[in-house]
Write an enzyme that holds these catalytic residues in place. Sequence first.
Site, PDB file in Angstrom:
ATOM      1  N   GLU A 161       0.819  -1.204   0.000  1.00 52.59           N
ATOM      2  CA  GLU A 161       0.000   0.000   0.000  1.00 52.59           C
ATOM      3  C   GLU A 161       0.862   1.267   0.000  1.00 52.59           C
ATOM      4  O   GLU A 161       1.753   1.428   0.833  1.00 52.59           O
ATOM      5  CB  GLU A 161      -0.934  -0.010   1.216  1.00 52.59           C
ATOM      6  CG  GLU A 161      -1.823   1.214   1.335  1.00 52.59           C
ATOM      7  CD  GLU A 161      -2.702   1.455   0.113  1.00 52.59           C
ATOM      8  OE1 GLU A 161      -3.300   0.491  -0.388  1.00 52.59           O
ATOM      9  OE2 GLU A 161      -2.779   2.610  -0.346  1.00 52.59           O
ATOM     10  N   THR A 179      -6.095   2.260  -5.396  1.00 56.86           N
ATOM     11  CA  THR A 179      -5.812   0.832  -5.199  1.00 56.86           C
ATOM     12  C   THR A 179      -6.540  -0.021  -6.231  1.00 56.86           C
ATOM     13  O   THR A 179      -5.972  -0.960  -6.802  1.00 56.86           O
ATOM     14  CB  THR A 179      -6.259   0.373  -3.797  1.00 56.86           C
ATOM     15  OG1 THR A 179      -5.391   0.937  -2.832  1.00 56.86           O
ATOM     16  CG2 THR A 179      -6.207  -1.138  -3.666  1.00 56.86           C
ATOM     17  N   HIS A 191      -1.054   3.452   4.719  1.00 54.49           N
ATOM     18  CA  HIS A 191      -2.043   4.236   3.964  1.00 54.49           C
ATOM     19  C   HIS A 191      -2.164   5.590   4.631  1.00 54.49           C
ATOM     20  O   HIS A 191      -2.073   5.689   5.856  1.00 54.49           O
ATOM     21  CB  HIS A 191      -3.388   3.498   3.999  1.00 54.49           C
ATOM     22  CG  HIS A 191      -4.426   4.064   3.076  1.00 54.49           C
ATOM     23  ND1 HIS A 191      -5.016   5.284   3.281  1.00 54.49           N
ATOM     24  CD2 HIS A 191      -4.977   3.569   1.929  1.00 54.49           C
ATOM     25  CE1 HIS A 191      -5.894   5.522   2.299  1.00 54.49           C
ATOM     26  NE2 HIS A 191      -5.880   4.493   1.469  1.00 54.49           N
ATOM     27  N   HIS A 241       0.490   2.843  -5.628  1.00 57.59           N
ATOM     28  CA  HIS A 241       0.443   4.234  -6.101  1.00 57.59           C
ATOM     29  C   HIS A 241       1.212   5.101  -5.128  1.00 57.59           C
ATOM     30  O   HIS A 241       1.685   4.609  -4.105  1.00 57.59           O
ATOM     31  CB  HIS A 241      -1.001   4.734  -6.239  1.00 57.59           C
ATOM     32  CG  HIS A 241      -1.836   4.451  -5.020  1.00 57.59           C
ATOM     33  ND1 HIS A 241      -1.717   5.160  -3.857  1.00 57.59           N
ATOM     34  CD2 HIS A 241      -2.773   3.493  -4.783  1.00 57.59           C
ATOM     35  CE1 HIS A 241      -2.563   4.672  -2.954  1.00 57.59           C
ATOM     36  NE2 HIS A 241      -3.198   3.645  -3.481  1.00 57.59           N
TER      37      HIS A 241
END
Length: 724
Positions: A262, A310, A428, A490
């Site tokens: 993540e 995601t 995150h 990302h």
Amino acid sequence: MNKNRYLLSKMLRSRMGFILILVTLYWGKTLWAYLIDFNLDTKGFYQNFILFINPLPVGLLFIGLALYVKSTKWFYRTALLLYFLLFLWLFSNTLYFREFSDYISISTMMASSSVAAGLFQTTLKALRVWDLMYVIDFIGMAYLYVKKKIPVDPQPFNKRSSFAVTALSILLFSINLFLAEIDRPELLSRGFSNTYIVRALGLPSFLGYNAYQTYNVHKDRSEATAEDLVPVQQYVSEQYAKPNDEYFGLAKGRNVIYLHLESLQQFVIDYKLNVEGKEYEVTPFLNSLYHSNSTFAFSNFFNQVKAGKTSDAETMIETSLFGLNQGSFMVQYGGSNTQQAAPHILSQEAGYTSAVFHGNAAGFWNRNNTYKQWGYNYFFDKSYFTETTSENSFEYGLNDKVMFADSIQYFEHLQQPFYTKFITVSNHYPYTTSLTGDETGFPLADTKDETINGYFATANYLDASIKAFFDYLKATGLYEKSIIVLYGDHYGISNSRNPSLAPLLGANPETWSDYDNAMLQRVPYMIVVPGMNKGRIINTFGGEIDALPTLEHLLGIDAKKYLQVGQDLLSKDNKQIVALRTPGTFITPEYTSYGGKLYNTQTGEEITNPDEATLKKVEAIRTSVKNQLAASDAIQTGDLIRFLDNGLPVVNTKDFSYIDSLKAQLALESELGDQSTSLYSKNGEQSTVDLFQAPSYRILHEATQASSTSESSTSTSTSTTKKE
Ligand code: GP9
Ligand code: MN
């Protein structure tokens, strides 16, 4: 006092009073459903406040429509009918939720009469004693009706006042929407999950929203025909990069384990955070993989996601097709499009079993539906794991170490070869809420931006959990039988924050440019093939779209017959053109087009006056990027794979249920007997759960740095800062 009571009873006996009573009843029932039946995961006062008010505007809007009816008899009938419809929708959803943990959408209603049938069957089973709460008012009303005690107001409401009620409810709805958007920016444009919409706006609005989306999806789809396949197939065959003989089939037959990292960016690889003169390696374990000769480690691999974040990364990794320019493909099309994704391809071509492990609710990004279309046999979401608490989880789900630890009990029962994906989440945004207690201690960076400051600690936590999982694989012997692919989905630090990050990267915030932003879109991509020694750092430019053909070729499956727009990154024919989703942006080893400017990728200098030759080359790149995105969009929005005949059968989503999966796994194991290939069976029916060990940060660092007093004082002060 008496006068007040008289006014109140007069008011309640009026038509408006009747409407208000019904609205209040609807409000109460909805709150009851929110509290007792649905699992809406609200956190904090603000979210609960929005939840509390959201039944009101829509209830008033709908039931209030009856005020436009003049005839007394029909006014009451209309009001009751509207009330009943709202109730019916609410109650059907509660029953549906008990069975499916999701809300009824247009496509579930349309796609399967079986759902309706199933619903009917399960209705009786699903009924609970306390459902009496949902109907008690009808019993009361019937009683009053029989006793002729329902007051009737013959006085019609004038048009203006009826309109005022409608206008008021629309105003209230706008306020509701406004508050919801503050809580979750881009709520409607990105979709996220049904739960998010329901808890922000209520069930009827969810239906409206879902209907609007479904309408758009169907419009594009119904206009598409089999002929649209022709140019797309043409493109795909031109784009095909043939496998490199040296690597084709290198990992044939091995288990595939994807580790979704993540928000992890490439810049943390080999990065050392400097705090008060001391250096802290952020991702020591990933760094060791990056430099291992068992790893194909890519240094120029870019994320290509847009608003679906995601979910876009997953879409590309699993299908080699892009997400959409607007919203999330998985949310809008994932549950209904015919797709040929990795789990299905591998099951058909090589008998793989597939599973996803993720510590958030199954409905987020519409995974529960999309995964079925992708052919995933199992999806272990948070409902399979330890109850989430404020210590072991945060907004986006269970902490990574706990998620891995809790996955093993299911993982060990998967038949081999398997294709699995573990989606981590602790690293995150906002990076400040996921770590608590013994997991804190990695130092915070010292910039003005708290988001940046916390990022390194959660990345370090992610690194430690990955290491723990690798240790487990080694301890069980699965390691040599597997190929492990790690990718960052990302960026974690958004472009607007990058100038504050600049000093940590040795760059000057004053001269920070869009070129620098573009380069920060790199994410890790590592393919670990234990036992292989051809690994190295590879500088080929590529992106998430290229992962599937790369994997297929390593497994000895030719990508040629599939509608995939990416290219094998180990192929010699790779074009090295990385298309980003924002129109006009791309990255190649020579040129970078980002933020409306063109740069020399090698030097970072802006090209303001391109010469003829440059113009020509850049134009060719632009065309190539456009063609790639156009081909992908045509496939996605036209649902073109439904017309494709390449021998792969269409996925039958009814083959999969993500409920009670352990039971299904165990049944399969005993049915297969000696033939069962699960780790558990191979291990003499001994569980391997205890082989997973993920010591906390504090334990890991107390052991190695027990003597360093300065270190322990750093960690104490860090945890105090965190609590504030
Ligand atoms: C949620 C997680 C986060 O389940 O995968 O999604 P993101 O916000 O990164 O798109
Ligand atoms: Mn993500």
